[in-house]
Design an enzyme around this catalytic site. Sequence first.
Site, mmCIF file in Angstrom:
data_model
loop_
_atom_site.group_PDB
_atom_site.id
_atom_site.type_symbol
_atom_site.label_atom_id
_atom_site.label_comp_id
_atom_site.label_asym_id
_atom_site.label_seq_id
_atom_site.Cartn_x
_atom_site.Cartn_y
_atom_site.Cartn_z
ATOM 1 N N ASP A 110 0.812 -1.236 0.000
ATOM 2 C CA ASP A 110 0.000 0.000 0.000
ATOM 3 C C ASP A 110 0.842 1.283 0.000
ATOM 4 O O ASP A 110 0.336 2.340 -0.364
ATOM 5 C CB ASP A 110 -0.910 0.040 1.230
ATOM 6 C CG ASP A 110 -1.824 -1.160 1.333
ATOM 7 O OD1 ASP A 110 -2.020 -1.850 0.327
ATOM 8 O OD2 ASP A 110 -2.334 -1.416 2.444
ATOM 9 N N GLY A 132 -4.827 -1.026 -1.506
ATOM 10 C CA GLY A 132 -4.247 0.246 -1.038
ATOM 11 C C GLY A 132 -4.873 0.844 0.197
ATOM 12 O O GLY A 132 -4.480 1.923 0.631
HETATM 13 O O1 F6P Z 1 -2.323 -3.840 3.548
HETATM 14 C C1 F6P Z 1 -2.168 -4.678 2.462
HETATM 15 C C2 F6P Z 1 -3.499 -5.140 1.955
HETATM 16 O O2 F6P Z 1 -3.268 -5.977 0.850
HETATM 17 C C3 F6P Z 1 -4.498 -4.038 1.613
HETATM 18 O O3 F6P Z 1 -4.231 -3.415 0.395
HETATM 19 C C4 F6P Z 1 -5.796 -4.809 1.657
HETATM 20 O O4 F6P Z 1 -6.918 -3.964 1.869
HETATM 21 C C5 F6P Z 1 -5.578 -5.703 2.828
HETATM 22 O O5 F6P Z 1 -4.174 -5.899 2.938
HETATM 23 C C6 F6P Z 1 -6.246 -7.037 2.757
HETATM 24 O O6 F6P Z 1 -6.042 -7.671 3.956
HETATM 25 P P1 F6P Z 1 -6.253 -9.204 4.236
HETATM 26 O O7 F6P Z 1 -5.010 -9.920 3.790
HETATM 27 O O8 F6P Z 1 -6.416 -9.273 5.717
HETATM 28 O O9 F6P Z 1 -7.454 -9.628 3.468
#
Ligand code: F6P
Length: 341
Positions: free
Chosen positions: A127, A170
């Site tokens: 991000d 992001g």
């Molecule tokens: O922070 C990195 C990220 O990939 C974000 O862009 C996204 O919203 C989030 O993690 C998704 O998180 P998770 O892996 O918990 O679904």
Amino acid sequence: MKRYGILCDGGDAPGINAAIRAVARKAFEKEDEVLGFLDGFTGLIKNDVKIITKSTVSGILPVGGSVLGISRINPFKNPKYIQKIKENFKKNSLTMLIIIGDRDTIVIAKKLADEGIPSIVIPKTIDNDIYGTDFSIGFDTAVTTISSALDNLHATASAHHRVMIVETMGRETGWLALMGGLAGGADYIIIPEVPYNLNDIAAHLENRKKEGKNFSIVIVAEGTPLPEEKKEKVEYDEFGHPINAKRRVGYFIMEELEKLTHIKARTTVLGYIQRGGIPTSTDRILATRLGVAAVDFADEGKFNGLVGVKEGKIVFNPLEEVAGKIHKADVKFYNLAKIFF
Ligand code: F6P
């Protein structure tokens, strides 16, 4: 001799392994020891740990993911977890933790410091939203993935005369959509930092059609605000972040633009593909510099900070100066991208 406990927290990002390797190799040069906790704070709580040797980190520089695993848990949700972390920190005779993590990690590290557990955080997240560093590990690789997806989508968009909506990750920042869109030649970019107006975007797409451009690529950041009535349905994770994969911003934009323009549209959610793949050389070099810097700072007796890179130089940010803050996308790049809409 120092003894570091290394772990990875949050979502994975290409280049984590390069950072693990850098920490280990620099520590070995100083004849220090490194213990790796598996699956992030889960491993620290369960004392699931392994000694890192030269062979553990051999061959991992170009590998995506994390050889130590990773998890996104908030240990402060349960006082027993903090007790366990304290016990295992002591049991393993650690000097400090080196945590490869994100914005939430910095807040956790700050609270751990208040509990007497010292650490240094190395910034990683695709991000690029970590305050205190211009770039985080994984961002460059994700931008490369996005721009290459845009290259692929151009062909099919043009063949079918469609509007292609591309949703990037992001969180609350638009770095990925902005820089991916800039690199991939997006015809419109929608990010949380810049208010958008669907009528204006529709008019822009219609103008392109009038000019003989029979397709358009619109890139949208997952954290782009939704209208009030859609917000009610948003779900949140244990850190209080909206689960963006379920907000479906890309589909909302597609439906609205189709209604306004009557041009056929399709949505591609790039999703977790953005977190995978082989780290670019830029990410490998960044991870290597930050990993080595973390050990250098620790050696100088500096801890409870975030290492970062600012205007090309390595910096140390005390945790209290960066915890809870966010590195928003730089609007000057939006103004640059707009020239090509
Ligand atoms: O922070 C990195 C990220 O990939 C974000 O862009 C996204 O919203 C989030 O993690 C998704 O998180 P998770 O892996 O918990 O679904």
